[in-house]
Design a protein around this motif. Structure first.
Motif, short mmCIF file in Angstrom:
data_model
loop_
_atom_site.label_atom_id
_atom_site.label_comp_id
_atom_site.label_asym_id
_atom_site.label_seq_id
_atom_site.Cartn_x
_atom_site.Cartn_y
_atom_site.Cartn_z
N SER A 116 0.82 -1.21 0.00
CA SER A 116 0.00 0.00 0.00
C SER A 116 0.85 1.27 0.00
O SER A 116 0.38 2.34 -0.40
N ALA A 118 3.32 1.77 -1.94
CA ALA A 118 3.53 2.11 -3.35
C ALA A 118 2.37 2.96 -3.87
O ALA A 118 2.57 3.92 -4.63
N LEU A 119 1.15 2.62 -3.44
CA LEU A 119 -0.01 3.43 -3.82
C LEU A 119 0.07 4.82 -3.19
O LEU A 119 -0.36 5.81 -3.80
N ARG A 120 0.61 4.90 -1.98
CA ARG A 120 0.79 6.21 -1.34
C ARG A 120 1.72 7.08 -2.17
O ARG A 120 1.47 8.28 -2.36
N GLU A 121 2.81 6.49 -2.67
CA GLU A 121 3.75 7.25 -3.50
C GLU A 121 3.08 7.71 -4.79
O GLU A 121 3.29 8.85 -5.24
N GLN A 122 2.30 6.83 -5.39
CA GLN A 122 1.59 7.21 -6.61
C GLN A 122 0.62 8.35 -6.34
O GLN A 122 0.48 9.28 -7.13
N ALA A 123 -0.07 8.26 -5.21
CA ALA A 123 -1.01 9.31 -4.84
C ALA A 123 -0.30 10.64 -4.64
O ALA A 123 -0.80 11.71 -5.05
N ARG A 124 0.86 10.60 -4.00
CA ARG A 124 1.62 11.83 -3.78
C ARG A 124 2.03 12.46 -5.11
O ARG A 124 1.96 13.68 -5.29
N THR A 125 2.43 11.61 -6.06
CA THR A 125 2.82 12.11 -7.38
C THR A 125 1.63 12.75 -8.09
O THR A 125 1.74 13.82 -8.69
N GLN A 126 0.46 12.10 -8.00
CA GLN A 126 -0.74 12.64 -8.63
C GLN A 126 -1.15 13.97 -7.99
O GLN A 126 -1.53 14.92 -8.68
N ALA A 135 -5.50 11.18 -6.85
CA ALA A 135 -4.75 10.92 -5.61
C ALA A 135 -5.67 10.38 -4.53
O ALA A 135 -5.33 9.41 -3.83
N LEU A 138 -6.60 6.77 -5.24
CA LEU A 138 -5.50 5.84 -4.94
C LEU A 138 -5.40 5.59 -3.44
O LEU A 138 -5.19 4.46 -3.00
#
Length: 286
Positions: A116, A118-126, A135, A138
């Motif tokens: 999860s 990794a999803l946090r990192e994706q959310a931060r990028t979004q 975000a 995610l």
């Protein structure tokens, strides 16, 4: 010696390679022990079990402190067992003495990556790219997939606050297990929720200042101004407004002045400005 592939002995000669370098990829728990140490023998199987349970997401390195005295001294080991967690080549957490597996696992969970995350990192990028809806989606997916990762809850609450959805953010934070009540990040986010609620639907900062100048006894507007100042990073200005509310009417809006100052203190943490303002608040209360 454990027969686990995730548990191994280290010495000063290979510490840099097997602990410092390896901890760049995976957390390494270093157990400083000695043959004569009874508690060390009690702790060893607990650490072995944890290493196996994490299946390669955690390594356990064992240092015989009698043999590797210089290494033990280098890391400030004064009693045995001492256990230090290395991440990214540095100590990020530690404990001494025998601890129950549940307590050690709780310590580890703060540092061992989860799917999860990794999803946090994706959310931060979004979110950084301006796609807040993506975000939030995610983060909600991460929470559904891994409800025990409360770092997701904090990220979600933080983003909701930034979107003005403070009621939902506060509800989520209040629903966290009781053990998180004193967590610094939780307290900071709850303080932000409180301040955001105080200045909800308020006009711009300059207009608030003009209104307070024109009507100094309008404590509702002064309360909005105080919160808006602090959320804008103008801490001294905001705290001065809360102090003025206390001077004019300590009981205003369920002690809004005192509550606002306490929220500001949470946001400032160990900042040197907290002590003098806390003293001023105390003097007004007594």
């Amino acid at each position: 010696m454990s027969d686990s592939p995730y548990v191994f002995d280290v010495t000063a000669a290979d510490f840099a390679e097997r602990v410092l370098q390896r901890s760049q990829q995976v957390p390494v728990l270093v157990d400083f022990w000695a043959d004569w140490c009874g508690p060390c023998r009690m702790l060893a199987p607990v650490l072995d079990n944890l290493a196996n349970a994490y299946g390669g997401k955690l390594l356990v390195a064992k240092v015989n402190s009698d043999v590797e005295q210089a290494l033990a001294n280098q890391y400030g080991v004064r009693s045995l067992p001492t256990v230090k967690l290395f991440v990214g080549g540095a100590v990020v957490d530690e404990f001494m003495g025998v601890q129950p597996e549940s307590a050690i696992r709780e310590l580890l969970e703060r540092h061992i990556p989860r799917e999860s995350d990794a999803l946090r990192e994706q959310a931060r990028t979004q979110a950084d790219a301006g796609d807040v809806d993506a975000a939030l989606a995610l983060l909600r997916r991460a929470r559904e997939d891994d409800p025990d990762n409360h770092r997701v809850d904090l990220d979600l609450a933080d983003l909701l606050i930034r979107q003005g959805q403070t009621a939902e953010a506060e509800q989520q934070l209040r629903a966290l297990p009781a053990k998180y009540a004193e967590d610094a990040d939780v307290k900071r986010l709850l303080a932000t929720c409180q301040l955001a609620a105080q200045q909800a639907d308020a006009p711009p900062l300059d207009e608030l200042r003009a209104r307070v100048t024109a009507q100094p006894d309008d404590l509702d507007t002064r309360e909005q101004l105080a919160a808006a100042c602090i959320l804008a990073g103008e801490y001294e200005a905001g705290m001065d407004e809360y102090l003025d509310i206390m001077r004019r009417d300590r009981q205003h809006n369920d002690e809004a002045g005192r509550r606002g100052l306490l929220a500001a203190f949470e946001l400032l943490g160990n900042d040197e400005r907290v002590t003098p303002y806390r003293r001023k608040m105390f003097n007004l209360m007594h």
